[in-house]
Design a protein around this motif. Structure first.
Motif, PDB file in Angstrom:
ATOM      1  N   ASP A 144       0.897  -1.072  -0.049  1.00 21.45           N
ATOM      2  CA  ASP A 144       0.314  -0.048  -0.001  1.00 21.45           C
ATOM      3  C   ASP A 144       1.073   1.275   0.127  1.00 21.45           C
ATOM      4  O   ASP A 144       1.741   1.283   0.688  1.00 21.45           O
TER       5      ASP A 144
ATOM      6  N   LYS B  92      -8.269   3.170  -0.674  1.00 15.74           N
ATOM      7  CA  LYS B  92      -8.602   2.170   0.409  1.00 15.74           C
ATOM      8  C   LYS B  92      -9.159   2.700   1.697  1.00 15.74           C
ATOM      9  O   LYS B  92      -9.536   2.329   2.457  1.00 15.74           O
TER      10      LYS B  92
ATOM     11  N   GLY C 139      -3.954   1.552  -3.174  1.00 19.61           N
ATOM     12  CA  GLY C 139      -3.326   0.228  -3.334  1.00 19.61           C
ATOM     13  C   GLY C 139      -1.879   0.343  -3.892  1.00 19.61           C
ATOM     14  O   GLY C 139      -1.224   0.926  -3.628  1.00 19.61           O
TER      15      GLY C 139
END
Ligand SMILES: Nc1ncnc2c1ncn2[C@@H]1O[C@H](COP(=O)(O)OP(=O)(O)OP(=O)(O)O)[C@@H](O)[C@H]1O
Ligand SMILES: [Mg+2]
Length: 308
Positions: free
Chosen positions: A228, A252, A266
């Motif tokens: 991430d 996210k 991501g």
């Protein structure tokens, strides 16, 4: 998701020494039961923050609330519910560990021999309690420091680099002790460290401080999730930006820190994020990808080129 009680919150907490800010606009949030890791390289502002939490120094800006109470306005009440270990605790070397705790207990009043036995047992010093502190290893002194912080059955303990100078075995013991305090006594723990690996192993939540600023905070598992990328974003208008982010499938998580947003994306390239925002007519003041938190933290602690 379970909502839990906020036990510590700081509001734009800052400390300025002469012309330099040691800590700037720190907004920390700790909930009951968390083991909160406060991570930052040397000189980042960890001890300065902790001294402000414990009212050992006065903030230049902002305030600290424990149990929803301003710590400076309810000092005695709040401090009676806290335990603290700031750098190395000072002990009488020619007295035993137990006698040292008794002398500290005498200052505060109302601490029974039984309670002293219990904390000595908890920190693993029961067998050596009657030996002089002079004969203790560094790790044992550190554990006596933690015992001292635990004397008044605090709900919350603040430990500034409790593992400094300990060998791997000592570090492991302190780590296990912190786990026990949390699991068996339900104590909320705030501890600082300059080692990511240490925070990663013991903490449930964390904040990273660098050059006096809180760069990121959240759940350890989420922040250290490999792959991430966290992007620091300052954009206008803020509310509209949040709404646009909420609609992007690769976003996210979004956390607001003052006027800054921390956007977890991501494996997506952050340039996609900026182009999507610009297409929506959003004015971007700053956009800084931090890659994974781990890489980012290593880059700042190793003194490699800064991201900003
Ligand atoms: N009493 C003081 N007077 C002037 N500057 C100070 C004082 N205390 C701390 N500072 C400065 O504030 C900054 C933060 O220091 P602090 O001790 O909070 O860092 P730290 O994160 O605890 O570092 P370490 O990991 O080395 O313990 C440093 O630049 C330090 O030099
Ligand atoms: Mg320090």
């Amino acid at each position: 998701m379970m909502s839990s009680e906020i036990v510590l919150q700081t509001f734009n907490l800052g400390k300025k020494y002469r012309h330099r800010w040691a800590v700037r606009e720190a907004n920390l949030l700790v909930h009951r039961g968390e083991i909160f890791g406060f991570l930052g390289p040397n000189g980042a502002g960890k001890s300065t923050t902790i001294r402000m939490l414990l009212t050992l120094i006065r903030p230049t800006t902002g305030r600290v609330e424990f149990f929803q109470k301003n710590v400076l306005m309810h000092r005695a009440d709040v401090l009676s519910r806290l335990g603290g270990l700031v750098e190395r605790a000072d002990f009488y070397l020619y007295l035993s560990g137990r006698r040292n705790l008794e002398s500290i207990a005498a200052l505060g009043g109302n601490i029974s021999k039984k309670e002293i036995d219990e904390v000595l047992h908890l920190v693993g010093l029961a067998k050596r309690a009657d030996d002089r502190v002079k004969t203790y290893s560094h790790g044992m002194k550190q554990r006596l420091g933690i015992a001292q912080a635990l004397l008044r059955q605090p709900e919350f303990i603040v430990l500034d680099e409790p593992t400094t100078g300990l060998d791997p075995q000592g570090i492991k013991e302190v780590r296990e002790l912190i786990g026990r305090l949390s699991a068996e006594r339900g104590i909320t723990v705030f501890l600082s460290s300059h080692l990511l690996s240490e925070i990663e192993q013991v903490a449930t939540n964390m904040a990273v401080i660098h050059r006096g600023e809180i760069i990121v905070q959240g759940k350890v598992g989420e922040l250290l999730n490999d792959g991430d990328t966290v992007v620091r974003l300052i954009a206008r208008p803020m509310d509209y930006t949040k709404r646009v982010l909420a609609r992007l499938s690769f976003v996210k998580r979004v956390v607001a820190q003052g006027d800054e947003l921390q956007v977890t994306i991501g494996n997506t390239d952050s340039s996609l994020l900026s182009s999507m925002l610009m297409k929506s007519g959003i004015e971007i003041a700053t956009i800084t990808p931090l890659r994974s938190l781990e890489q980012y933290f290593l880059s700042i602690t190793e003194g490699a080129s800064d991201v900003d």
